[in-house]
Design an enzyme around this catalytic site. Structure first.
Site, PDB file in Angstrom:
ATOM      1  N   SER A  53       0.845  -1.205   0.000  1.00  0.00           N
ATOM      2  CA  SER A  53       0.000   0.000   0.000  1.00  0.00           C
ATOM      3  C   SER A  53       0.878   1.252   0.000  1.00  0.00           C
ATOM      4  O   SER A  53       2.025   1.198   0.427  1.00  0.00           O
ATOM      5  CB  SER A  53      -0.873   0.015   1.255  1.00  0.00           C
ATOM      6  OG  SER A  53      -1.560  -1.204   1.368  1.00  0.00           O
ATOM      7  N   GLY A  54       0.289   2.352  -0.451  1.00  0.00           N
ATOM      8  CA  GLY A  54       1.016   3.618  -0.437  1.00  0.00           C
ATOM      9  C   GLY A  54       1.274   4.131  -1.839  1.00  0.00           C
ATOM     10  O   GLY A  54       0.905   3.504  -2.839  1.00  0.00           O
ATOM     11  N   THR A  56       4.191   4.618  -3.468  1.00  0.00           N
ATOM     12  CA  THR A  56       5.242   3.970  -4.268  1.00  0.00           C
ATOM     13  C   THR A  56       4.696   2.704  -4.932  1.00  0.00           C
ATOM     14  O   THR A  56       5.065   2.368  -6.070  1.00  0.00           O
ATOM     15  CB  THR A  56       6.459   3.650  -3.376  1.00  0.00           C
ATOM     16  OG1 THR A  56       6.732   4.789  -2.562  1.00  0.00           O
ATOM     17  CG2 THR A  56       7.695   3.330  -4.205  1.00  0.00           C
ATOM     18  N   ASP A 109       6.208  -3.905  -1.162  1.00  0.00           N
ATOM     19  CA  ASP A 109       5.491  -2.904  -0.369  1.00  0.00           C
ATOM     20  C   ASP A 109       6.402  -1.702  -0.133  1.00  0.00           C
ATOM     21  O   ASP A 109       7.629  -1.804  -0.250  1.00  0.00           O
ATOM     22  CB  ASP A 109       5.079  -3.542   0.973  1.00  0.00           C
ATOM     23  CG  ASP A 109       3.898  -2.821   1.624  1.00  0.00           C
ATOM     24  OD1 ASP A 109       3.568  -1.700   1.200  1.00  0.00           O
ATOM     25  OD2 ASP A 109       3.310  -3.388   2.566  1.00  0.00           O
ATOM     26  N   GLY A 110       5.810  -0.602   0.246  1.00  0.00           N
ATOM     27  CA  GLY A 110       6.574   0.592   0.598  1.00  0.00           C
ATOM     28  C   GLY A 110       6.970   0.545   2.063  1.00  0.00           C
ATOM     29  O   GLY A 110       6.682  -0.421   2.777  1.00  0.00           O
ATOM     30  N   ALA A 111       7.637   1.597   2.518  1.00  0.00           N
ATOM     31  CA  ALA A 111       7.989   1.710   3.943  1.00  0.00           C
ATOM     32  C   ALA A 111       8.143   3.185   4.270  1.00  0.00           C
ATOM     33  O   ALA A 111       8.413   4.009   3.387  1.00  0.00           O
ATOM     34  CB  ALA A 111       9.285   0.966   4.241  1.00  0.00           C
ATOM     35  N   ASP A 112       7.964   3.506   5.526  1.00  0.00           N
ATOM     36  CA  ASP A 112       8.161   4.887   5.960  1.00  0.00           C
ATOM     37  C   ASP A 112       9.613   5.145   6.343  1.00  0.00           C
ATOM     38  O   ASP A 112      10.114   6.254   6.199  1.00  0.00           O
ATOM     39  CB  ASP A 112       7.220   5.194   7.135  1.00  0.00           C
ATOM     40  CG  ASP A 112       5.773   5.019   6.702  1.00  0.00           C
ATOM     41  OD1 ASP A 112       5.367   5.735   5.769  1.00  0.00           O
ATOM     42  OD2 ASP A 112       5.087   4.139   7.234  1.00  0.00           O
ATOM     43  N   GLY A 123       3.089   1.793   8.067  1.00  0.00           N
ATOM     44  CA  GLY A 123       1.793   2.197   8.619  1.00  0.00           C
ATOM     45  C   GLY A 123       1.522   3.674   8.521  1.00  0.00           C
ATOM     46  O   GLY A 123       0.512   4.161   9.028  1.00  0.00           O
ATOM     47  N   GLU A 131      -0.804  -5.346   5.915  1.00  0.00           N
ATOM     48  CA  GLU A 131       0.540  -5.416   5.309  1.00  0.00           C
ATOM     49  C   GLU A 131       1.391  -6.454   6.029  1.00  0.00           C
ATOM     50  O   GLU A 131       2.127  -7.226   5.402  1.00  0.00           O
ATOM     51  CB  GLU A 131       1.225  -4.047   5.384  1.00  0.00           C
ATOM     52  CG  GLU A 131       0.615  -3.027   4.441  1.00  0.00           C
ATOM     53  CD  GLU A 131       1.168  -1.626   4.629  1.00  0.00           C
ATOM     54  OE1 GLU A 131       1.016  -0.823   3.704  1.00  0.00           O
ATOM     55  OE2 GLU A 131       1.729  -1.318   5.694  1.00  0.00           O
TER      56      GLU A 131
HETATM   57  O1  5RP Z   1       3.121   1.393   5.259  1.00  0.00           O
HETATM   58  C1  5RP Z   1       2.506   1.972   4.399  1.00  0.00           C
HETATM   59  C2  5RP Z   1       1.047   2.215   4.445  1.00  0.00           C
HETATM   60  O2  5RP Z   1       0.518   1.715   5.643  1.00  0.00           O
HETATM   61  C3  5RP Z   1       3.220   2.496   3.200  1.00  0.00           C
HETATM   62  O3  5RP Z   1       3.839   1.452   2.548  1.00  0.00           O
HETATM   63  C4  5RP Z   1       4.227   3.526   3.677  1.00  0.00           C
HETATM   64  O4  5RP Z   1       3.523   4.534   4.368  1.00  0.00           O
HETATM   65  C5  5RP Z   1       5.004   4.121   2.510  1.00  0.00           C
HETATM   66  O5  5RP Z   1       4.140   4.838   1.688  1.00  0.00           O
HETATM   67  P1  5RP Z   1       4.661   5.696   0.460  1.00  0.00           P
HETATM   68  O6  5RP Z   1       5.083   4.731  -0.605  1.00  0.00           O
HETATM   69  O7  5RP Z   1       3.458   6.517   0.066  1.00  0.00           O
HETATM   70  O8  5RP Z   1       5.789   6.556   0.940  1.00  0.00           O
END
Ligand code: 5RP
Length: 260
Positions: A53-54, A56, A109-112, A123, A131
């Site tokens: 999700s997100g 990216t 998946d993406g990450a913060d 998250g 996730e």
């Molecule tokens: O953990 C997430 C959502 O719960 C996303 O993967 C994380 O926030 C990264 O998002 P982005 O790709 O928009 O920077």
């Protein structure tokens, strides 16, 4: 490459123009190159694929759809959120679920934030529970991110704290317990276009824990927090991510692997 625009300003009534770099362009490019690289390397015919999700991940699903179409691949997609499911529908990809596909080949998946040990904060978009479930069912978890997510220590670059999904009735005691043991501050995440808190895809609240100690043992911390009644999941992903792709502003991708 960065887009350059002219910013108008005035000196003693005379209008002048100054070039400004729009870093959002390079950020989007960085997300895109990381996502494309990961999909190109890990998507194979007949694979069961976890869709993160997100923002990216949007690029990853675009690339996946292109590959499925041009290479005539069969890929079953397991979503990690409402957003991921919508992306799967939008691109006419095949939707699966854990009931019928409990083992996934790969999740992207993406990450913060990603620290030097490949521990993740996830998250930021509020989807951490699904996730983590989907990543835990995947043989391989790959992170795609732009260069701003690459850190030595958690909290170095991501300043919004560690998301924790909780049962709504328990948010105040949970908040007090975490702060009394580990310090810092905790905020109940507020919605943007609605009065009141964010409600997750699972009907829960999100607490954002602004921790102050960057040298905690994140595995122990996550386990201890999960033991508090009412905590559903934490956004700490420890020993889950096999490889991270960090897109750079100039369009190259830096890879980092974990030995899990
Ligand atoms: O953990 C997430 C959502 O719960 C996303 O993967 C994380 O926030 C990264 O998002 P982005 O790709 O928009 O920077």
């Amino acid at each position: 490459m960065c887009l350059i625009v002219n910013k108008c300003f005035s000196v003693r009534g005379i209008l002048k123009f100054r070039p400004v770099f729009l870093s959002t362009m390079s950020l989007e490019k960085a997300k895109q190159v990381a996502a494309y690289r990961a999909v190109d390397e890990f998507v194979t015919n007949n694979c069961v694929f976890g869709v993160g999700s997100g923002s990216t991940v949007v690029y990853a699903v675009q690339r996946l759809a292109e590959k499925v179409e041009t290479e005539n691949l069969k890929v079953t997609c397991i979503p990690t959120s409402f957003q991921a499911k919508q992306l799967i529908f939008k691109h006419n990809l095949t939707l699966g679920e854990l009931d019928t596909n409990p083992i996934l080949d790969v999740t992207i998946d993406g990450a913060d934030e990603v620290d030097a040990n490949m521990t993740l904060i996830k998250g930021g978009g509020g989807c951490l529970l699904q996730e983590k479930i989907v990543a835990s069912c995947s043989k391989i978890m790959i992170v795609i991110a732009d260069y701003t997510k690459d850190s030595k220590k958690l909290g170095e670059r991501y300043k919004k704290g560690i998301p924790i999904e909780v049962i709504p009735m328990a948010y105040v005691p949970i908040k007090n317990k975490i702060v009394s043991v580990y310090g810092g501050d905790i905020k109940l995440r507020s919605a943007v276009a609605k009065a009141g808190p964010v409600v997750t895809d699972n009907g829960n609240f999100i607490l954002d824990w602004l921790f102050t100690n960057q040298d905690l043992d994140w595995h122990n911390v996550s386990t201890a927090i999960k033991n508090i009644p009412g905590v559903v999941e934490t956004g700490l992903f420890v020993n889950m991510c096999h490889k991270a792709y960090f897109g750079q502003p100039e369009g190259i991708v830096i890879e980092r692997s974990a030995s899990l």
